[in-house]
Scaffold this active site. Sequence first.
Site, short mmCIF file in Angstrom:
data_model
loop_
_atom_site.label_atom_id
_atom_site.label_comp_id
_atom_site.label_asym_id
_atom_site.label_seq_id
_atom_site.Cartn_x
_atom_site.Cartn_y
_atom_site.Cartn_z
N ARG A 66 0.86 -1.18 0.00
CA ARG A 66 0.00 0.00 0.00
C ARG A 66 0.90 1.24 0.00
O ARG A 66 1.97 1.22 0.59
CB ARG A 66 -0.87 0.03 1.26
CG ARG A 66 -2.04 -0.94 1.23
CD ARG A 66 -2.98 -0.69 2.38
NE ARG A 66 -2.41 -1.04 3.67
CZ ARG A 66 -1.98 -0.18 4.57
NH1 ARG A 66 -2.08 1.12 4.34
NH2 ARG A 66 -1.48 -0.59 5.71
N HIS A 236 -11.27 -1.84 11.36
CA HIS A 236 -10.14 -2.69 10.93
C HIS A 236 -9.98 -3.80 11.98
O HIS A 236 -9.04 -3.78 12.77
CB HIS A 236 -8.88 -1.80 10.85
CG HIS A 236 -7.71 -2.46 10.19
ND1 HIS A 236 -6.42 -2.03 10.39
CD2 HIS A 236 -7.62 -3.48 9.31
CE1 HIS A 236 -5.59 -2.77 9.68
NE2 HIS A 236 -6.28 -3.65 9.02
N SER A 258 -1.46 -3.37 11.05
CA SER A 258 -0.95 -4.40 10.14
C SER A 258 0.29 -5.06 10.76
O SER A 258 1.06 -4.41 11.45
CB SER A 258 -0.55 -3.76 8.80
OG SER A 258 -1.58 -2.93 8.33
N ARG A 375 2.14 -12.05 -0.28
CA ARG A 375 0.77 -12.28 0.17
C ARG A 375 0.17 -13.57 -0.37
O ARG A 375 0.59 -14.08 -1.41
CB ARG A 375 -0.12 -11.12 -0.31
CG ARG A 375 0.25 -9.77 0.27
CD ARG A 375 -0.32 -9.59 1.64
NE ARG A 375 0.04 -8.33 2.25
CZ ARG A 375 -0.72 -7.70 3.15
NH1 ARG A 375 -1.87 -8.22 3.54
NH2 ARG A 375 -0.31 -6.58 3.69
#
Length: 590
Positions: A66, A236, A258, A375
Site C-alpha cells: 500500500r 479494521h 498491520s 501475500r
Amino acid sequence: MKNEKLNNWVREVTNLCQPDKIYWCDGSKKEYGHLMAQMVLEGRAIPLKKRPNSFLFRSDPSDVARVEARTFIATKTKEQIGPTNNWVYIDELKQTMTGLYKGCMKGRTMYVIPFSMGPAGSPMSKLAIEITDSPYVVCNMHIMTRVGGKVIDLLNNGGDFIQSLHSVGAPLEKGQKDVSWPCAPMEKKYISHFPDENSIWSFGSGYGGNALLGKKCLALRLASVIAKREGWMAEHMLILRLTSPEGRKYHIAAAFPSACGKTNLAMVQPTVPGWKSECIGDDIAWIKISPDGRLHAINPESGFFGVAPGTSYQSNPMAMDTLRENVIFTNCALTDDGDVWWEGMDGDKPSHTIDWKGRDWTPSSKETAAHANARFTAPASQCPIISPDWEKPEGLPIDIFIFGGRRSAVAPLVMEAFSWDHGVFLGATAASEPTAAILDNVGIRYDPFAMFPFCGYNMADYFQHWFDMGDKLKSKAPRIFYVNWFRKSHDGKWLWPGFGENSRALKWMCERVDGKAGAKKTSIGYLPNESDLDLRGLNIPQKNLRELLRVDAEVWKAEIPKMEEFLSQFGERLPKRLRNQFDELKSRLG
Ligand code: OXD
Ligand code: MN
C-alpha cells in the site's frame, strides 16, 4: 444490464479510458479459470505443481505494498478529513486524474466487476462495481468479494452501487509488448477517495490494497464515512467466536495494526483446555446496532489477503491448511519442485529457490527469497475453523472489543477498560512499534483503533463517533480490553509465548464479561492478578508473568508527552471526553 446508472457510467469510463474490449464479469469458476489460463499463457502467472488450482505472481519491484503517501481523500475542505489523511480539493484531483485516465486502457480489456461486500442481499451489505484493466485484480476480487450471481440480479432490479475505477496506468501502443506486471511510476500512482459522492478512483498500482478496491478503499475508508453518517461502524478488526466448555459462545472483534498478528488471532487454536475457537473474519468488521440493542458484526470480505512470511504450522496451522488449493500467491519464492516458499515457513530452508524478483536464490543470498509483504489470497470458506455462521446476514453479537499493538515494553499483556469512555481512550491511544526491534529507544507510531491509514474522515470526529455509539448502546455495549502479546525482557527475549496461548487472555476476558474472574484496579486499567488467569499447562517463569502484569507508573508517565503531542494535532476538534480521560490518567499516575 438493466441498470441505467451503471450503463451510463460504463459508457463514460469507456470513452475516457478507451479500452480495446469490454468484458462484463459473472463471477463464475469458468471465468476465473479462463482468465488464469490466459495469464499463464502470457507468462504472468505460474501454476504451482504442489497446490491444485494455485498460482504465483511476481509484481514489479516498485509495486509491492500500500502507498500511504499516494493515498488521497478529496473533500471540499481539509477539516473534513483532518490531520491524518492526505487532502486534495475535489475538482483539482479529478482534473489531474482525468488527465491520467485519458486513453489509459488502450490495448487492454476493461473488466466490469459487479460485487457485494457482505453476503449479497444482507441488510448490512453494500453493492459495488469495480472497473479495472487488470485480470489479476478480477481473479483476486473473485476470492475476496462476492462477484456476480445475486449481485447482478440486485443491480438489474435497480440496486444502487458504489463506483470504483481502477487502472494499472500502462496503456499499450499498437504492437507494443506488455510486461508481466504493468503499473505506473510512483509519482503517477493515485489511490483516491471521494466520500461526498461514494466513489473511488485508483490509478497506477496493481498491488492488493491499492487495486482490490473492495477492501481498504471501500470497506474501510468510504465505509467509515458512510457508517458515521448512518450510525454504524466500519472497523479494521478481525472477528472470532470462542466457545467455553459449557457451550457459551462469545464473539470478539479485535483491532491491531498491520503485521501485529490479526490473521493469527482470527484463527487461534486455544490451548486452554475445553475452549474452542471459530474464525469469522481476519481484517474488517462492519458493525451495526441490531433491534436487540446490541452490536452485530459481519465480515464484509469473503477471502483472506494475508502476509505470507512468518505464516507456518507453528504460528498459524489453520492458515496453512487454508492455503492448500485455490490460492493466489504474490511475491513468494518458487521452489524447484513447484511450490511456494517464504521466510518463516516450517522446516529447513530450501537449498535453492527462484526469489520474488525471478532470480536464483540460495540460503547464502543476501536478500530474502520472498518479499516481506508477500501475500496469499485464499477463500475464507477453505479455513478449517471458519464458523458455520460466518455469512449470517444479520451478523453476530459482539461481546468484546480488543485493541492493541506491538510494544516490547510499557503495555501489559492484558487489561480491561474502566468504562466505555476509558475504552475509547485506550483505542485512541493504541500505539505500535514499526518493527519487532529490541526494546528501549524504539520509535512508536500511534495507530488509533488500527485505523490510522484507513479512517476516511477527521479522526477526531471518528473518536466522537465511538463515544456516540457508546451512548446509544448503554449497558448493551461490548466490554473493552487492551492487549500486548509482544513484551520482551531486558535482554530481548519474548516474555509471553503468544499464538494459541493468547487464548488464556481471551478466557479471562470472557469470564470478566460474565462477572466470574477477578482483577486488580491499577492506574491504567483493570489487570488480572496472576491467579485470575488460567495458566494450567503453561510453563513460563514466574518472573515473566510478574513483568507482563506489572504497571510501572514512571514508564507510563514517560508516555504522557508523546500522547499529548499525538492528541494535540486534533486541536479543538478533539472530543472533550477524550481529553477528560487523558487528564484522569495523568492524575491517577500522580
Ligand atoms: C492489510 C493491511 O493488508 O492492513 O490488511 O495492510
Ligand atoms: Mn489490514
